[in-house]
Motif scaffolding. Sequence first.
Motif, PDB file in Angstrom:
ATOM      1  N   TYR A   1       6.167   2.925  -3.601  1.00 43.02           N
ATOM      2  CA  TYR A   1       6.452   1.739  -4.400  1.00 43.02           C
ATOM      3  C   TYR A   1       5.352   1.461  -5.423  1.00 43.02           C
ATOM      4  N   SER A   2       4.626   2.487  -5.808  1.00 43.50           N
ATOM      5  CA  SER A   2       3.523   2.304  -6.751  1.00 43.50           C
ATOM      6  C   SER A   2       4.010   1.867  -8.137  1.00 43.50           C
ATOM      7  N   HIS A   3       5.299   2.029  -8.422  1.00 38.20           N
ATOM      8  CA  HIS A   3       5.869   1.605  -9.698  1.00 38.20           C
ATOM      9  C   HIS A   3       6.104   0.094  -9.756  1.00 38.20           C
TER      10      HIS A   3
ATOM     11  N   ASN B   1       0.796  -1.227   0.000  1.00 40.42           N
ATOM     12  CA  ASN B   1       0.000   0.000   0.000  1.00 40.42           C
ATOM     13  C   ASN B   1       0.834   1.285   0.000  1.00 40.42           C
ATOM     14  N   ASP B   2       2.157   1.154  -0.017  1.00 34.52           N
ATOM     15  CA  ASP B   2       3.040   2.322   0.073  1.00 34.52           C
ATOM     16  C   ASP B   2       3.125   3.031  -1.281  1.00 34.52           C
ATOM     17  N   PRO B   3       2.709   4.299  -1.350  1.00 35.25           N
ATOM     18  CA  PRO B   3       2.764   5.030  -2.628  1.00 35.25           C
ATOM     19  C   PRO B   3       4.177   5.201  -3.167  1.00 35.25           C
TER      20      PRO B   3
ATOM     21  N   HIS C   1       4.926  -3.830  -9.462  1.00 34.74           N
ATOM     22  CA  HIS C   1       3.774  -4.731  -9.589  1.00 34.74           C
ATOM     23  C   HIS C   1       3.862  -5.755  -8.455  1.00 34.74           C
TER      24      HIS C   1
END
Length: 180
Positions: free
Chosen positions: A158-160, A154-156, A162
């Motif tokens: 690490y949104s890159h 859920n950490d933004p 998958h």
Amino acid sequence: MNKNIRKINIIGTSGSGKSTFGRQLAAKLDIPYVEMDALYWKPNWQEPSDEEFFANLEKALQQDSWILDGNYNRTAPIKFAYVQSVIWIDYSFVRTLYQAVKRAIVRSISQQEIWANTGNKESFRKTFFSKDSIILWTLKTFKNNRVRYQALLNDPNYSHIHFVRLKSPTQAKAFLESLD
């Protein structure tokens, strides 16, 4: 999972099946398998400095593709700078503990070297009667790892990446079969 993803980190509590799954995935995708424990542990169970360990990890991650098996939370800034996908092996506590105990017993009996050129082997004493017991480590870290890995998903920051969460051996098998 997109077959163009070629830099994958397998995470999970000790005994969850990261190495088994990681080796199977590496074979399926025909890309190198890198075990973080093999990068970390030196002969006679000696631990490297962080500088040495981080340099070994950086070198291993310079390849065009890899399956990286391991947690080592302090390495997140290094590995997550490269990784495209994280696969979390999140089996139940009972399953994970069973697998950790079974693996420890097999390793203690076989006395096979765990990582090449280290001489490191499991023993019944170390496994069952030591503060360094891998079984004790599994018991102590299971719950905290679940919380940590859920937060990671859920950490933004690490949104890159998958993320894939596999909650059972059946899901893991289906995931591997989906890559055909």
